[in-house]
Design a protein around this motif. Structure first.
Motif, short mmCIF file in Angstrom:
data_model
loop_
_atom_site.label_atom_id
_atom_site.label_comp_id
_atom_site.label_asym_id
_atom_site.label_seq_id
_atom_site.Cartn_x
_atom_site.Cartn_y
_atom_site.Cartn_z
N ILE A 80 0.84 -1.20 0.00
CA ILE A 80 0.00 0.00 0.00
C ILE A 80 0.87 1.25 0.00
CG2 ILE A 80 -1.74 1.32 1.26
CD1 ILE A 80 -2.66 -1.31 2.52
N ILE A 81 0.62 2.13 -0.95
CA ILE A 81 1.26 3.45 -0.98
C ILE A 81 0.18 4.49 -0.73
CG2 ILE A 81 2.53 5.12 -2.38
CD1 ILE A 81 3.73 2.81 -3.95
N MET A 82 0.39 5.32 0.28
CA MET A 82 -0.58 6.36 0.62
C MET A 82 -0.37 7.59 -0.26
SD MET A 82 -2.15 4.83 3.15
CE MET A 82 -3.17 6.14 3.83
N LEU A 83 -1.47 8.18 -0.69
CA LEU A 83 -1.44 9.45 -1.42
C LEU A 83 -1.85 10.53 -0.43
CD1 LEU A 83 -3.27 8.37 -4.70
CD2 LEU A 83 -0.81 8.44 -4.27
N THR A 84 -1.00 11.52 -0.21
CA THR A 84 -1.26 12.52 0.80
C THR A 84 -1.05 13.93 0.27
OG1 THR A 84 0.99 12.76 1.69
CG2 THR A 84 -0.29 10.89 2.47
N ALA A 85 -1.68 14.89 0.94
CA ALA A 85 -1.42 16.30 0.67
C ALA A 85 -0.34 16.78 1.63
CB ALA A 85 -2.70 17.12 0.84
N LYS A 86 0.35 17.83 1.25
CA LYS A 86 1.43 18.35 2.08
C LYS A 86 0.95 18.69 3.50
CE LYS A 86 4.82 18.64 -1.03
NZ LYS A 86 6.12 17.96 -0.91
N SER A 87 -0.32 19.09 3.63
CA SER A 87 -0.85 19.53 4.92
C SER A 87 -1.23 18.37 5.84
CB SER A 87 -2.09 20.41 4.69
OG SER A 87 -3.09 19.67 4.00
N GLU A 88 -1.11 17.13 5.34
CA GLU A 88 -1.55 15.96 6.11
C GLU A 88 -0.39 15.24 6.77
OE1 GLU A 88 -3.49 13.87 3.00
OE2 GLU A 88 -5.22 15.19 2.95
N GLU A 89 0.58 15.99 7.29
CA GLU A 89 1.81 15.39 7.82
C GLU A 89 1.53 14.43 8.97
OE1 GLU A 89 6.04 16.73 9.87
OE2 GLU A 89 4.84 18.18 8.77
N ILE A 90 0.66 14.81 9.91
CA ILE A 90 0.38 13.95 11.05
C ILE A 90 -0.25 12.64 10.59
CG2 ILE A 90 -1.02 13.69 13.14
CD1 ILE A 90 -0.70 16.66 13.63
N ASP A 91 -1.22 12.72 9.66
CA ASP A 91 -1.86 11.52 9.14
C ASP A 91 -0.87 10.65 8.37
OD1 ASP A 91 -4.32 12.09 10.23
OD2 ASP A 91 -5.04 13.14 8.46
N THR A 92 0.09 11.29 7.70
CA THR A 92 1.11 10.53 6.97
C THR A 92 1.93 9.70 7.93
OG1 THR A 92 1.25 12.24 5.26
CG2 THR A 92 3.10 10.71 5.45
N VAL A 93 2.34 10.30 9.04
CA VAL A 93 3.11 9.58 10.06
C VAL A 93 2.28 8.42 10.62
CG1 VAL A 93 4.18 9.75 12.33
CG2 VAL A 93 4.52 11.57 10.66
N LEU A 94 1.00 8.66 10.88
CA LEU A 94 0.13 7.60 11.37
C LEU A 94 0.04 6.46 10.36
CD1 LEU A 94 -2.84 9.60 12.97
CD2 LEU A 94 -1.18 8.17 14.17
N GLY A 95 -0.06 6.82 9.09
CA GLY A 95 -0.12 5.81 8.06
C GLY A 95 1.11 4.92 8.04
N LEU A 96 2.29 5.53 8.17
CA LEU A 96 3.53 4.76 8.22
C LEU A 96 3.56 3.87 9.46
CD1 LEU A 96 6.07 7.51 7.12
CD2 LEU A 96 5.36 5.52 5.79
N GLU A 97 3.11 4.40 10.59
CA GLU A 97 3.10 3.62 11.82
C GLU A 97 2.13 2.45 11.74
OE1 GLU A 97 2.24 6.54 14.80
OE2 GLU A 97 4.35 7.11 15.04
N MET A 98 1.07 2.60 10.96
CA MET A 98 0.06 1.55 10.83
C MET A 98 0.41 0.52 9.75
SD MET A 98 -3.31 3.98 11.20
CE MET A 98 -4.46 2.72 10.63
N GLY A 99 1.52 0.73 9.08
CA GLY A 99 1.99 -0.29 8.15
C GLY A 99 1.94 0.03 6.68
N ALA A 100 1.71 1.30 6.31
CA ALA A 100 1.80 1.66 4.89
C ALA A 100 3.22 1.41 4.41
CB ALA A 100 1.42 3.12 4.69
N ASP A 101 3.36 0.92 3.18
CA ASP A 101 4.68 0.62 2.65
C ASP A 101 5.43 1.87 2.20
OD1 ASP A 101 4.88 -2.49 2.39
OD2 ASP A 101 2.86 -1.98 1.76
#
Length: 236
Positions: A80-101
């Motif tokens: 899984i690769i997450m698509l994020t906006a620059k403003s979603e930094e906190i959610d991006t970190v959460l995604g990595l912690e939850m196992g996004a590749d």
């Protein structure tokens, strides 16, 4: 020959069409979903090889979709690769912690997207090859209170067996295999992620933090993975 199937999940039609055009031009077969619910239904019913998952979705958001995939035994290893906006930094970190590749920030370039997809496939294919082979002795790394099994993708910490997300596992193995050697963040990005990560070294810090929580007795005072100020990290 069957094509690699990529599921793109985004509620913006122009993003879906952009992804479809570029992925099909690269030889992938594309399946599209506009909601998290639709994406989960497709994953349950069809063969999908990789998911490009937007964080901000109507109904079930991207993080919830990611969580449900990672907790399902049938397809929990789906890349899984997450698509994020620059403003979603906190959610991006959460995604990595939850196992996004991996993740990629919008707007993104065609070459960057292609490089990240290929890097994820290289890692998952290498893992699959190891999983079906007879385990040689060198695939087990034994340290004081830590054992790393490269074949089963598990670690044993003070007698407790746990499974790590792919990049956390590779990062830990690299550090532990070269204990005492200091690695800078740029080298770790290149070695583990497989390409130039455009200076986003925060990704390494997130994974180091996750590893410390899992393997250290006190993650605030780590004894295994040490920070070398101004340089990077080492396994002590």
């Amino acid at each position: 020959m069957l094509k690699t199937r990529v599921l793109t999940v985004d509620d913006e039609g122009h993003i879906l069409e952009l992804l479809k055009y570029n992925l099909e031009s690269s030889g992938y077969e594309v399946v599209q979903a506009e909601t998290g619910e639709e994406a989960l239904e497709i994953i349950e019913k069809e063969k999908i090889d990789l998911v490009l998952l937007d964080l901000m979705l109507p109904g079930i958001d991207g993080l919830e979709v990611l969580k449900r995939i990672r907790t399902n035994e049938t397809y929990k290893r789906l890349p899984i690769i997450m698509l994020t906006a620059k403003s979603e930094e906190i959610d991006t970190v959460l995604g990595l912690e939850m196992g996004a590749d991996d993740y990629i920030s919008k707007p993104f370039g065609v070459h960057e997207l292609s490089a990240r997809i290929k890097a994820v496939f290289r890692r998952t294919e290498a893992l699959s090859k190891n999983a079906g082979s007879t385990m040689p002795e060198e695939d087990i790394l034994k340290l004081e209170d830590l054992m790393i099994n490269r074949t089963t993708h598990e670690i044993t910490v003070r007698g407790k067996i746990m499974e790590l997300p792919l990049k956390e596992f590779e990062l830990l193995y690299l550090l532990a295999k070269n204990r005492g050697r200091v690695f800078d963040r740029e080298y770790l990005l290149e070695k583990i992620w497989g390409y130039d990560y455009y200076g986003e070294t925060r990704t390494v810090d997130v994974h180091i933090r996750n590893l410390r929580v899992k393997i250290e007795e006190d993650d605030k005072n780590p004894q295994h993975i040490k920070t070398v100020r101004g340089v990077g990290y080492k396994y002590a």
